[in-house]
Design an enzyme around this catalytic site. Structure first.
Site, PDB file in Angstrom:
ATOM      1  N   HIS A 175       5.578  -1.421 -37.990  1.00  0.00           N
ATOM      2  CA  HIS A 175       4.618  -1.657 -39.069  1.00  0.00           C
ATOM      3  C   HIS A 175       5.310  -2.324 -40.261  1.00  0.00           C
ATOM      4  O   HIS A 175       6.448  -1.990 -40.610  1.00  0.00           O
ATOM      5  CB  HIS A 175       4.009  -0.342 -39.542  1.00  0.00           C
ATOM      6  CG  HIS A 175       2.875   0.143 -38.694  1.00  0.00           C
ATOM      7  ND1 HIS A 175       1.800  -0.666 -38.357  1.00  0.00           N
ATOM      8  CD2 HIS A 175       2.636   1.355 -38.128  1.00  0.00           C
ATOM      9  CE1 HIS A 175       0.949   0.046 -37.624  1.00  0.00           C
ATOM     10  NE2 HIS A 175       1.439   1.266 -37.463  1.00  0.00           N
ATOM     11  N   CYS A 244       3.456  -7.445 -38.551  1.00  0.00           N
ATOM     12  CA  CYS A 244       2.251  -8.131 -39.015  1.00  0.00           C
ATOM     13  C   CYS A 244       2.521  -8.881 -40.317  1.00  0.00           C
ATOM     14  O   CYS A 244       3.376  -8.498 -41.109  1.00  0.00           O
ATOM     15  CB  CYS A 244       1.111  -7.136 -39.237  1.00  0.00           C
ATOM     16  SG  CYS A 244       0.548  -6.323 -37.731  1.00  0.00           S
ATOM     17  N   ARG A 253       1.593 -12.713 -36.952  1.00  0.00           N
ATOM     18  CA  ARG A 253       2.830 -11.990 -36.695  1.00  0.00           C
ATOM     19  C   ARG A 253       4.016 -12.750 -37.304  1.00  0.00           C
ATOM     20  O   ARG A 253       4.057 -13.980 -37.267  1.00  0.00           O
ATOM     21  CB  ARG A 253       3.062 -11.814 -35.191  1.00  0.00           C
ATOM     22  CG  ARG A 253       2.004 -11.002 -34.489  1.00  0.00           C
ATOM     23  CD  ARG A 253       2.005  -9.546 -34.925  1.00  0.00           C
ATOM     24  NE  ARG A 253       0.989  -8.773 -34.214  1.00  0.00           N
ATOM     25  CZ  ARG A 253      -0.236  -8.582 -34.671  1.00  0.00           C
ATOM     26  NH1 ARG A 253      -0.608  -9.111 -35.837  1.00  0.00           N
ATOM     27  NH2 ARG A 253      -1.106  -7.869 -33.969  1.00  0.00           N
TER      28      ARG A 253
END
Length: 277
Positions: A175, A244, A253
């Site tokens: 993340h 991300c 991405r």
């Protein structure tokens, strides 16, 4: 005759006074009735205005409540998920290191060559970012990423190499925001920065080589054995970090690639990348 004549005018004046008094009473009564009706009408208007005030207050309280709920949700997403994920990730990293430091048990079966989805098997270090995060098998949000860990692309068509493999690309995801956000600052890495993967048996040191600031989530070529766009021209031992971008979205991405420069057994201690000030 002289004594009787004045009586008639006095009686006429008395009658007129009585008539005037009666008229005054009737006029006063009418005025009071009109005044009372007016006051009734004036009181009716505040009752209507009071309903509007109550409605406005109720609407205001509803908006305040909605605002508080939204604020709590944002606080949970941006802060509390990080607290929970970092706590879980620190615990997982500590457990891995404790397990690795225990002396082997005589007659115990060898460590499994493959790992179950969600099972931690390595620790990723990026000294420049002061990052230390466990690596688990798979990229499941529920089992891996939302627990603050980095996930290894190790299943199905997205299966990539392990650090110990003699050739291939060890690709992981993490993340960028919320849930521990381990990869929030990987955009700050520059060529030459160290990336170290620690396992039960060895330390694997990579040097950051190149990056792709933005690409489609469908672009799986970035995690191929020789990743497209990396600048690598042939087989080797590579690492790929994916996350991300832009921040707080999952539209695209960001990719960071590195090339292995050293494999060091744990018996020799941590590499200079982790011990140098």
């Amino acid at each position: 005759m002289t004594a009787v004549a004045p009586s008639a005018p006095r009686e006429g004046r008395a009658a007129r006074r009585r008539a005037a008094q009666e008229a005054a009473k009737r006029s006063h009564a009418r005025a009071r009735r009109r005044g009372g009706g007016g006051r009734g009408r004036r009181r009716a208007r505040p009752r209507s205005g009071g309903a509007l005030v109550l409605l406005s207050r109720a609407a205001g309280e509803l908006f305040i409540t909605a605002g508080v709920v939204m604020l709590l949700f944002v606080t949970y997403q941006l802060w509390y998920t990080n607290v929970l994920a970092e706590r879980a990730a620190d615990g997982a990293a500590g457990s891995l290191q404790q397990t690795w430091e225990r002396p082997p048990v005589t007659g115990a079966p060898p460590p499994a060559a493959a790992f179950e989805p969600g099972q931690g098997f390595a620790i990723l270090h990026i000294p420049k970012l002061d990052l230390k995060v466990p690596v688990a098998e798979g990229i499941s949000k529920a089992k891996v990423l939302d627990k603050g860990m980095v996930g290894h692309y190790g299943e199905g068509a997205l299966k990539t190499a392990m650090p110990s493999d003699r050739q291939g690309n060890f690709a992981v995801a993490g993340h960028r925001n919320t849930h521990g956000e381990p990869f929030r600052y990987i955009n700050q890495l520059v060529p030459g920065d160290a990336i170290v993967v620690e396992t039960r048996d060895a330390y694997y040191t990579y040097q950051m080589a190149s990056a792709l600031p933005q690409t489609s989530p469908a672009n799986v070529a970035v995690i191929k054995p020789v990743p497209e766009g990396s600048g690598f021209t042939g087989p080797g031992r590579y690492i790929t970090l994916t996350t991300c971008t832009p921040e707080f979205t999952s539209t695209y991405r960001m990719i960071v690639w590195g090339r292995m420069t050293e494999e060091r057994p744990r018996s020799q201690g941590a590499p200079p990348a982790l011990t140098s000030p």
